[in-house]
Design a protein around this motif. Structure first.
Motif, PDB file in Angstrom:
ATOM      1  N   PHE A 145       0.832  -1.205   0.000  1.00 40.07           N
ATOM      2  CA  PHE A 145       0.000   0.000   0.000  1.00 40.07           C
ATOM      3  C   PHE A 145       0.867   1.255   0.000  1.00 40.07           C
ATOM      4  O   PHE A 145       0.630   2.193  -0.769  1.00 40.07           O
ATOM      5  CB  PHE A 145      -0.933   0.014   1.213  1.00 40.07           C
ATOM      6  N   ARG A 146       1.858   1.289   0.842  1.00 38.68           N
ATOM      7  CA  ARG A 146       2.683   2.495   0.954  1.00 38.68           C
ATOM      8  C   ARG A 146       3.472   2.752  -0.328  1.00 38.68           C
ATOM      9  O   ARG A 146       3.561   3.900  -0.787  1.00 38.68           O
ATOM     10  CB  ARG A 146       3.616   2.373   2.160  1.00 38.68           C
ATOM     11  N   ASN A 147       4.028   1.691  -0.911  1.00 41.07           N
ATOM     12  CA  ASN A 147       4.779   1.878  -2.162  1.00 41.07           C
ATOM     13  C   ASN A 147       3.864   2.300  -3.304  1.00 41.07           C
ATOM     14  O   ASN A 147       4.223   3.174  -4.114  1.00 41.07           O
ATOM     15  CB  ASN A 147       5.509   0.585  -2.538  1.00 41.07           C
ATOM     16  N   ALA A 148       2.700   1.694  -3.380  1.00 42.79           N
ATOM     17  CA  ALA A 148       1.768   2.042  -4.455  1.00 42.79           C
ATOM     18  C   ALA A 148       1.372   3.509  -4.376  1.00 42.79           C
ATOM     19  O   ALA A 148       1.400   4.239  -5.378  1.00 42.79           O
ATOM     20  CB  ALA A 148       0.518   1.161  -4.365  1.00 42.79           C
ATOM     21  N   LEU A 175       2.214   6.485  -7.030  1.00 41.85           N
ATOM     22  CA  LEU A 175       1.111   7.151  -7.720  1.00 41.85           C
ATOM     23  C   LEU A 175       1.019   8.633  -7.376  1.00 41.85           C
ATOM     24  O   LEU A 175       0.389   9.402  -8.108  1.00 41.85           O
ATOM     25  CB  LEU A 175      -0.199   6.445  -7.384  1.00 41.85           C
ATOM     26  N   SER A 176       1.619   9.045  -6.288  1.00 36.79           N
ATOM     27  CA  SER A 176       1.596  10.465  -5.936  1.00 36.79           C
ATOM     28  C   SER A 176       2.278  11.328  -6.990  1.00 36.79           C
ATOM     29  O   SER A 176       2.007  12.537  -7.072  1.00 36.79           O
ATOM     30  CB  SER A 176       2.272  10.687  -4.578  1.00 36.79           C
ATOM     31  N   HIS A 177       3.140  10.747  -7.813  1.00 33.36           N
ATOM     32  CA  HIS A 177       3.824  11.506  -8.861  1.00 33.36           C
ATOM     33  C   HIS A 177       2.873  11.972  -9.961  1.00 33.36           C
ATOM     34  O   HIS A 177       3.243  12.811 -10.781  1.00 33.36           O
ATOM     35  CB  HIS A 177       4.951  10.662  -9.473  1.00 33.36           C
ATOM     36  N   TYR A 178       1.656  11.439  -9.970  1.00 33.92           N
ATOM     37  CA  TYR A 178       0.702  11.823 -11.013  1.00 33.92           C
ATOM     38  C   TYR A 178      -0.295  12.881 -10.531  1.00 33.92           C
ATOM     39  O   TYR A 178      -1.240  13.196 -11.240  1.00 33.92           O
ATOM     40  CB  TYR A 178      -0.061  10.581 -11.496  1.00 33.92           C
ATOM     41  N   SER A 204      -0.137  16.020 -10.421  1.00 33.48           N
ATOM     42  CA  SER A 204      -0.218  17.177 -11.326  1.00 33.48           C
ATOM     43  C   SER A 204      -0.535  16.771 -12.765  1.00 33.48           C
ATOM     44  O   SER A 204      -0.568  17.615 -13.661  1.00 33.48           O
ATOM     45  CB  SER A 204       1.088  17.961 -11.282  1.00 33.48           C
ATOM     46  N   ASP A 205      -0.748  15.481 -12.999  1.00 33.19           N
ATOM     47  CA  ASP A 205      -1.032  14.998 -14.354  1.00 33.19           C
ATOM     48  C   ASP A 205      -2.315  14.160 -14.353  1.00 33.19           C
ATOM     49  O   ASP A 205      -2.325  13.002 -14.752  1.00 33.19           O
ATOM     50  CB  ASP A 205       0.149  14.161 -14.860  1.00 33.19           C
ATOM     51  N   GLY A 206      -3.382  14.732 -13.843  1.00 36.67           N
ATOM     52  CA  GLY A 206      -4.674  14.061 -13.879  1.00 36.67           C
ATOM     53  C   GLY A 206      -4.966  13.131 -12.727  1.00 36.67           C
ATOM     54  O   GLY A 206      -6.039  12.538 -12.670  1.00 36.67           O
ATOM     55  N   GLY A 207      -4.026  12.992 -11.801  1.00 36.90           N
ATOM     56  CA  GLY A 207      -4.263  12.153 -10.633  1.00 36.90           C
ATOM     57  C   GLY A 207      -4.220  10.674 -10.934  1.00 36.90           C
ATOM     58  O   GLY A 207      -4.068  10.238 -12.078  1.00 36.90           O
ATOM     59  N   ALA A 208      -4.343   9.856  -9.883  1.00 36.58           N
ATOM     60  CA  ALA A 208      -4.240   8.406 -10.029  1.00 36.58           C
ATOM     61  C   ALA A 208      -5.200   7.713  -9.072  1.00 36.58           C
ATOM     62  O   ALA A 208      -5.587   8.264  -8.038  1.00 36.58           O
ATOM     63  CB  ALA A 208      -2.810   7.945  -9.763  1.00 36.58           C
ATOM     64  N   GLN A 209      -5.547   6.488  -9.445  1.00 35.55           N
ATOM     65  CA  GLN A 209      -6.381   5.660  -8.576  1.00 35.55           C
ATOM     66  C   GLN A 209      -5.673   4.338  -8.313  1.00 35.55           C
ATOM     67  O   GLN A 209      -5.028   3.772  -9.202  1.00 35.55           O
ATOM     68  CB  GLN A 209      -7.747   5.419  -9.208  1.00 35.55           C
ATOM     69  N   LEU A 210      -5.792   3.871  -7.085  1.00 34.26           N
ATOM     70  CA  LEU A 210      -5.273   2.568  -6.697  1.00 34.26           C
ATOM     71  C   LEU A 210      -6.457   1.650  -6.465  1.00 34.26           C
ATOM     72  O   LEU A 210      -7.324   1.933  -5.636  1.00 34.26           O
ATOM     73  CB  LEU A 210      -4.431   2.666  -5.429  1.00 34.26           C
ATOM     74  N   ILE A 211      -6.495   0.552  -7.204  1.00 35.16           N
ATOM     75  CA  ILE A 211      -7.607  -0.392  -7.139  1.00 35.16           C
ATOM     76  C   ILE A 211      -7.217  -1.550  -6.224  1.00 35.16           C
ATOM     77  O   ILE A 211      -6.165  -2.179  -6.407  1.00 35.16           O
ATOM     78  CB  ILE A 211      -7.960  -0.913  -8.540  1.00 35.16           C
ATOM     79  N   PHE A 215      -6.192  11.769  -5.650  1.00 33.39           N
ATOM     80  CA  PHE A 215      -6.002  10.322  -5.545  1.00 33.39           C
ATOM     81  C   PHE A 215      -7.324   9.654  -5.171  1.00 33.39           C
ATOM     82  O   PHE A 215      -8.115  10.193  -4.398  1.00 33.39           O
ATOM     83  CB  PHE A 215      -4.951  10.034  -4.465  1.00 33.39           C
ATOM     84  N   THR A 216      -7.535   8.459  -5.727  1.00 26.66           N
ATOM     85  CA  THR A 216      -8.691   7.630  -5.399  1.00 26.66           C
ATOM     86  C   THR A 216      -8.234   6.257  -4.927  1.00 26.66           C
ATOM     87  O   THR A 216      -7.429   5.605  -5.603  1.00 26.66           O
ATOM     88  CB  THR A 216      -9.617   7.471  -6.616  1.00 26.66           C
ATOM     89  N   LEU A 217      -8.727   5.833  -3.778  1.00 24.76           N
ATOM     90  CA  LEU A 217      -8.584   4.458  -3.315  1.00 24.76           C
ATOM     91  C   LEU A 217      -9.900   3.771  -3.595  1.00 24.76           C
ATOM     92  O   LEU A 217     -10.939   4.143  -3.032  1.00 24.76           O
ATOM     93  CB  LEU A 217      -8.257   4.429  -1.822  1.00 24.76           C
ATOM     94  N   PHE A 218      -9.889   2.766  -4.477  1.00 24.00           N
ATOM     95  CA  PHE A 218     -11.116   2.097  -4.924  1.00 24.00           C
ATOM     96  C   PHE A 218     -11.098   0.634  -4.501  1.00 24.00           C
ATOM     97  O   PHE A 218     -10.151  -0.103  -4.815  1.00 24.00           O
ATOM     98  CB  PHE A 218     -11.260   2.190  -6.441  1.00 24.00           C
ATOM     99  N   LEU A 219     -12.162   0.191  -3.810  1.00 18.28           N
ATOM    100  CA  LEU A 219     -12.264  -1.191  -3.364  1.00 18.28           C
ATOM    101  C   LEU A 219     -13.296  -1.939  -4.205  1.00 18.28           C
ATOM    102  O   LEU A 219     -14.467  -1.546  -4.276  1.00 18.28           O
ATOM    103  CB  LEU A 219     -12.703  -1.249  -1.893  1.00 18.28           C
ATOM    104  N   HIS A 220     -12.840  -3.026  -4.840  1.00 22.51           N
ATOM    105  CA  HIS A 220     -13.739  -3.943  -5.535  1.00 22.51           C
ATOM    106  C   HIS A 220     -14.748  -4.511  -4.545  1.00 22.51           C
ATOM    107  O   HIS A 220     -14.487  -4.586  -3.328  1.00 22.51           O
ATOM    108  CB  HIS A 220     -12.911  -5.067  -6.159  1.00 22.51           C
ATOM    109  N   ASN A 221     -15.918  -4.941  -5.032  1.00 30.14           N
ATOM    110  CA  ASN A 221     -16.954  -5.415  -4.104  1.00 30.14           C
ATOM    111  C   ASN A 221     -16.562  -6.689  -3.369  1.00 30.14           C
ATOM    112  O   ASN A 221     -17.157  -7.023  -2.341  1.00 30.14           O
ATOM    113  CB  ASN A 221     -18.304  -5.579  -4.810  1.00 30.14           C
ATOM    114  N   LYS A 222     -15.560  -7.407  -3.846  1.00 26.03           N
ATOM    115  CA  LYS A 222     -15.077  -8.594  -3.148  1.00 26.03           C
ATOM    116  C   LYS A 222     -13.734  -8.350  -2.469  1.00 26.03           C
ATOM    117  O   LYS A 222     -13.029  -9.287  -2.103  1.00 26.03           O
ATOM    118  CB  LYS A 222     -14.979  -9.773  -4.120  1.00 26.03           C
ATOM    119  N   ALA A 223     -13.401  -7.077  -2.283  1.00 28.62           N
ATOM    120  CA  ALA A 223     -12.163  -6.712  -1.587  1.00 28.62           C
ATOM    121  C   ALA A 223     -12.463  -6.460  -0.115  1.00 28.62           C
ATOM    122  O   ALA A 223     -13.458  -5.823   0.229  1.00 28.62           O
ATOM    123  CB  ALA A 223     -11.543  -5.481  -2.213  1.00 28.62           C
ATOM    124  N   LEU A 224     -11.589  -6.946   0.748  1.00 28.96           N
ATOM    125  CA  LEU A 224     -11.685  -6.715   2.182  1.00 28.96           C
ATOM    126  C   LEU A 224     -10.314  -6.296   2.698  1.00 28.96           C
ATOM    127  O   LEU A 224      -9.354  -7.069   2.632  1.00 28.96           O
ATOM    128  CB  LEU A 224     -12.151  -7.982   2.904  1.00 28.96           C
TER     129      LEU A 224
END
Length: 472
Positions: free
Chosen positions: A68-71, A75-78, A80-87, A104-113
């Protein structure tokens, strides 16, 4: 069609390749998302990644703290370039705390816990909040939250009703056994931040508060299911704290404490920090909390609370509906509170206000710092299976004023209190209230308690249609 990051087979167009250290990271940009997962957000993101591309293992046993921390760092480098999402894809993702980034967006799939680590060494230590002067559980500092961020702009935490489990039993046991040297973690805390969305998630078993935006603004929290055991300590659902422009809607909360608690600092520390909670709207909200309240105002309210608008509310098996909590030494104010449309079942109290909430951070509070409680408006209430209609207790020589209650019908349970209205040091008016209220709230004919007809700016924020651009 857009691939997820790290796929050996590239489907679509890879728009940017970054070399960060020795790690080769691919970030895909798509204009179309055929087959991608659609969701709504305050802003969409140009770049997308999946937790597994950073070594995530969703077996419920392997730690994903580093992933999580590395991801998020990459992704923080983006920003200024439209942002990023971590799925976060399907799986059980054990992790310690991690910090979010802007745009930034943190997105959880419906089967993610997401599962919170019970390894206490993974949890960072933070100083006490300046508007509190000490921790709630222990005076010296606090544990960081599972999901944390400070000084951020444009942050989204959302999903397809994916879940986050704080595994709070470990912390509840330490609290009950008085073995905490620091205040327990919260599940989600964002500080000094602007443009926040938390939506479409199931949140379970937080160590303490579930969602704690503090010193922040322009916040939308919607479509949340929050669940903790009804005997769990201080598991408040949503606690806006010194926040402005907040929208809470379509949420269902089962809690061991307040379902929603609006705060703004504690005694002399909150008075000095002087950041109110204001312009807050709560709609289509359901609460179950046998030992606490649906919406609390305070008790930490020393920076002030004003312009709170709540409507279409349901409480079931809950101690009270709206509770104002304050005390001598708090200072501050609770004013311009508007509530309409409450459907209540199995309640101890319908209306509850107290000026004798004894909790203080230390003995140094100013006994001359008296709170101002005024302009409290309730209307259109139906309550059944009630023990007591109202317990309204102001402060001697500092009464709660301008209370308005209209169009209220209360039916009792099989063991109601003999005296249904207990009123001291309060004043106001009522109309069409059954059973009849106390003498300090006399009947005024043709009265309808006010509710604002204008909308707050946060209510006009329209969410955009976004896509994860990922396949599983």
């Amino acid at each position: 069609m857009c691939p997820r990051l790290g796929n050996s087979i590239v489907i679509g167009v890879i728009s940017v390749i970054l070399i960060l250290g020795s790690e080769k990271v691919k970030v895909a940009e798509c204009k179309a998302a055929n087959g991608g997962i659609e969701y709504t957000a305050i802003n969409c993101r140009k770049h997308s990644a999946v937790l597994t591309d950073f070594g995530g293992v969703g077996d419920g046993v392997t730690s994903n703290t580093k992933a999580f921390r590395n991801a998020i760092s990459n992704l923080s480098h983006y920003a200024s370039d439209g942002g990023a999402q971590l799925i976060v894809p399907p799986g059980k993702w054990l992790t310690g705390p991690f910090n979010l980034t802007s745009h930034f967006t943190l997105f959880l799939h419906n089967k993610a816990l997401i599962l919170a680590s019970q390894n206490e060494s993974e949890w960072p230590h933070l100083p006490v909040l300046p508007s509190y002067g000490r921790g709630r559980d222990a005076p010296h500092g606090r544990f960081g939250s599972l999901i944390f961020g400070t000084n951020l702009t444009d942050v989204v935490i959302t999903g397809q009703n994916g879940s986050i489990d704080g595994q709070g039993a470990y912390w509840w046991k330490k609290f009950h056994n008085k073995k905490l040297n620091l205040t327990r973690p919260y599940m989600i805390e964002l500080m000094y931040s602007d443009q926040i969305q938390i939506s479409s998630l199931t949140l379970l078993n937080s160590p303490s508060y579930f969602i704690h935006p503090v010193y922040s603004s322009n916040i939308i929290m919607q479509g949340l299911t929050i669940n903790a055991p009804i005997n769990s300590p201080n598991t408040d659902g949503i606690d806006p704290d010194s926040c402005t422009n907040v929208r809470i809607e379509d949420c269902y909360i089962v809690s061991g404490d307040d379902c929603v608690s609006i705060k703004s600092g504690w005694d002399e520390y909150g008075i000095k920090f002087a950041m109110p909670s204001q312009h807050i709207v709560i709609k289509r909200f359901t609460c179950v909390s046998p030992d606490s309240t649906m919406i609390a105002l305070g008790s930490e309210m020393s920076g002030g609370i004003s312009d709170v608008r709540a409507e279409d509310l349901t409480a079931i098996n809950t101690e009270s509906a709206i509770r104002i909590k304050t005390a001598v030494g708090r200072g501050g104010y609770v004013k311009d509170i508007f509530v309409k449309g409450m459907n209540l079942t199995t309640m101890k109290y319908v209306f509850w206000m107290t000026g004798a909430y004894k909790s203080h951070p230390d003995p140094n509070y100013d006994p001359k710092a008296l709170p101002n409680i005024t302009g409290i408006n309730y209307r259109d209430v139906v309550a059944t299976q009630v023990m007591m209609s109202a317990r309204l207790q102001g402060i001697s020589n500092n009464p709660f004023t301008n209370i308005c209650i209209s169009n209220v019908t209360i039916q009792f349970n099989e063991k109601p209190k003999k005296h249904q209205w207990n009123c001291t040091d309060v004043s106001g008016v009522t109309n069409k209230v059954t059973p009849p209220p106390c003498e300090s709230l006399p009947e005024k004919e043709q009265l309808q308690c006010p509710f604002p007809t204008n909308s707050l700016p946060i209510e006009s924020v329209k969410l955009k249609s976004c896509s994860t651009n990922a396949f599983f």
